[in-house]
Motif scaffolding. Structure first.
Motif, PDB file in Angstrom:
ATOM      1  N   VAL A  80       0.866  -1.176   0.000  1.00  0.00           N
ATOM      2  CA  VAL A  80       0.000   0.000   0.000  1.00  0.00           C
ATOM      3  C   VAL A  80       0.905   1.229   0.000  1.00  0.00           C
ATOM      4  O   VAL A  80       1.776   1.360   0.851  1.00  0.00           O
ATOM      5  N   MET A  81       0.695   2.100  -0.979  1.00  0.00           N
ATOM      6  CA  MET A  81       1.533   3.297  -1.085  1.00  0.00           C
ATOM      7  C   MET A  81       0.794   4.495  -0.496  1.00  0.00           C
ATOM      8  O   MET A  81      -0.349   4.769  -0.879  1.00  0.00           O
ATOM      9  N   ASN A  82       1.451   5.204   0.393  1.00  0.00           N
ATOM     10  CA  ASN A  82       0.834   6.405   0.944  1.00  0.00           C
ATOM     11  C   ASN A  82       0.977   7.556  -0.061  1.00  0.00           C
ATOM     12  O   ASN A  82       1.623   7.417  -1.096  1.00  0.00           O
ATOM     13  N   MET A  83       0.409   8.680   0.229  1.00  0.00           N
ATOM     14  CA  MET A  83       0.400   9.810  -0.700  1.00  0.00           C
ATOM     15  C   MET A  83       1.810  10.300  -1.008  1.00  0.00           C
ATOM     16  O   MET A  83       2.131  10.609  -2.160  1.00  0.00           O
ATOM     17  N   GLN A  84       2.671  10.359  -0.011  1.00  0.00           N
ATOM     18  CA  GLN A  84       4.042  10.826  -0.211  1.00  0.00           C
ATOM     19  C   GLN A  84       4.793   9.879  -1.150  1.00  0.00           C
ATOM     20  O   GLN A  84       5.493  10.323  -2.051  1.00  0.00           O
ATOM     21  N   THR A  85       4.638   8.590  -0.973  1.00  0.00           N
ATOM     22  CA  THR A  85       5.304   7.608  -1.820  1.00  0.00           C
ATOM     23  C   THR A  85       4.793   7.690  -3.252  1.00  0.00           C
ATOM     24  O   THR A  85       5.564   7.619  -4.205  1.00  0.00           O
ATOM     25  N   ARG A  86       3.494   7.869  -3.418  1.00  0.00           N
ATOM     26  CA  ARG A  86       2.931   7.985  -4.766  1.00  0.00           C
ATOM     27  C   ARG A  86       3.411   9.253  -5.457  1.00  0.00           C
ATOM     28  O   ARG A  86       3.734   9.236  -6.644  1.00  0.00           O
ATOM     29  N   LEU A  87       3.505  10.353  -4.728  1.00  0.00           N
ATOM     30  CA  LEU A  87       3.994  11.605  -5.300  1.00  0.00           C
ATOM     31  C   LEU A  87       5.457  11.469  -5.726  1.00  0.00           C
ATOM     32  O   LEU A  87       5.841  11.883  -6.819  1.00  0.00           O
ATOM     33  N   LYS A  88       6.256  10.871  -4.864  1.00  0.00           N
ATOM     34  CA  LYS A  88       7.667  10.658  -5.190  1.00  0.00           C
ATOM     35  C   LYS A  88       7.791   9.777  -6.435  1.00  0.00           C
ATOM     36  O   LYS A  88       8.584  10.068  -7.330  1.00  0.00           O
ATOM     37  N   SER A  89       7.032   8.726  -6.502  1.00  0.00           N
ATOM     38  CA  SER A  89       7.054   7.829  -7.654  1.00  0.00           C
ATOM     39  C   SER A  89       6.650   8.565  -8.929  1.00  0.00           C
ATOM     40  O   SER A  89       7.271   8.401  -9.980  1.00  0.00           O
ATOM     41  N   PHE A  90       5.638   9.404  -8.853  1.00  0.00           N
ATOM     42  CA  PHE A  90       5.186  10.172 -10.009  1.00  0.00           C
ATOM     43  C   PHE A  90       6.292  11.106 -10.499  1.00  0.00           C
ATOM     44  O   PHE A  90       6.586  11.173 -11.693  1.00  0.00           O
ATOM     45  N   VAL A  91       6.906  11.856  -9.588  1.00  0.00           N
ATOM     46  CA  VAL A  91       7.971  12.800  -9.959  1.00  0.00           C
ATOM     47  C   VAL A  91       9.144  12.059 -10.601  1.00  0.00           C
ATOM     48  O   VAL A  91       9.677  12.484 -11.633  1.00  0.00           O
ATOM     49  N   LEU A  92       9.540  10.943 -10.022  1.00  0.00           N
ATOM     50  CA  LEU A  92      10.644  10.172 -10.597  1.00  0.00           C
ATOM     51  C   LEU A  92      10.305   9.660 -11.993  1.00  0.00           C
ATOM     52  O   LEU A  92      11.159   9.682 -12.891  1.00  0.00           O
TER      53      LEU A  92
END
Length: 175
Positions: A80-92
């Motif tokens: 389960v990805m939290n919002m911070q992890t999803r944002l980081k993944s999107f930016v990368l």
């Protein structure tokens, strides 16, 4: 070589890294120390290894940063990805195509600034010999910075692209 010389080896890989590159330069460094020479090594930082240590008479300095270790899980549950992890993944994912266009020739691009900072702090050490070892381009660039900034005609620089098995007593030479 009857006189003591000061040697600096710039190699991203050095024990406890288990690698042919590390093994080769550890053996050479230990041999030179046994001959009475002073050997310093600038290497990449590792988890569970001191930033400065003396290994078999070799002065080892580890610089840079270590990427966060990958954690492996035996769990079959989806992560389960939290919002911070999803944002980081999107930016990368958005920046990855640009990064690929500007890609450094090896995977150790992040080490170069730290290696340069370390060699600049050593420009008055009076090294007789500098050895930079491939496959890490940053090692060669750091050695070039030291050679240029030290302005010593007596300092010899060897950029080594050698066979990591050529001095092994346990593995047959492959060159």
């Amino acid at each position: 070589m009857s006189d003591c010389i000061k040697v600096l080896i710039i190699n991203y890989f050095y024990p406890p890294v288990v690698d042919a590159h590390a093994y080769r330069w550890e053996q050479i460094a230990r041999h030179w120390v046994e001959q009475g020479h002073q050997v310093d090594v600038i290497s990449g930082r590792l988890y569970d290894a001191a930033d400065r240590s003396i290994q078999d008479g070799v002065n080892v300095t580890r610089v840079g940063f270590v990427a966060r270790p990958t954690m492996h899980s035996t769990s079959s549950r989806p992560r389960v990805m939290n919002m911070q992890t999803r944002l980081k993944s999107f930016v990368l994912n958005v920046l990855r195509p640009l990064y690929r266009k500007l890609y450094w020739p090896d995977a150790w691009w992040h080490w170069w600034p730290y290696a340069v900072r370390e060699v600049l702090g050593r420009k008055h050490q009076g090294y007789d010999l500098i050895i930079s070892y491939s496959p890490c381009l940053g090692a060669h660039l750091a050695a070039a910075v030291l050679k240029r900034s030290a302005k010593s005609a007596e300092m010899t620089w060897i950029a080594d692209y050698g066979d990591p098995f050529s001095i092994s007593s346990t593995m047959p030479p492959n060159n």
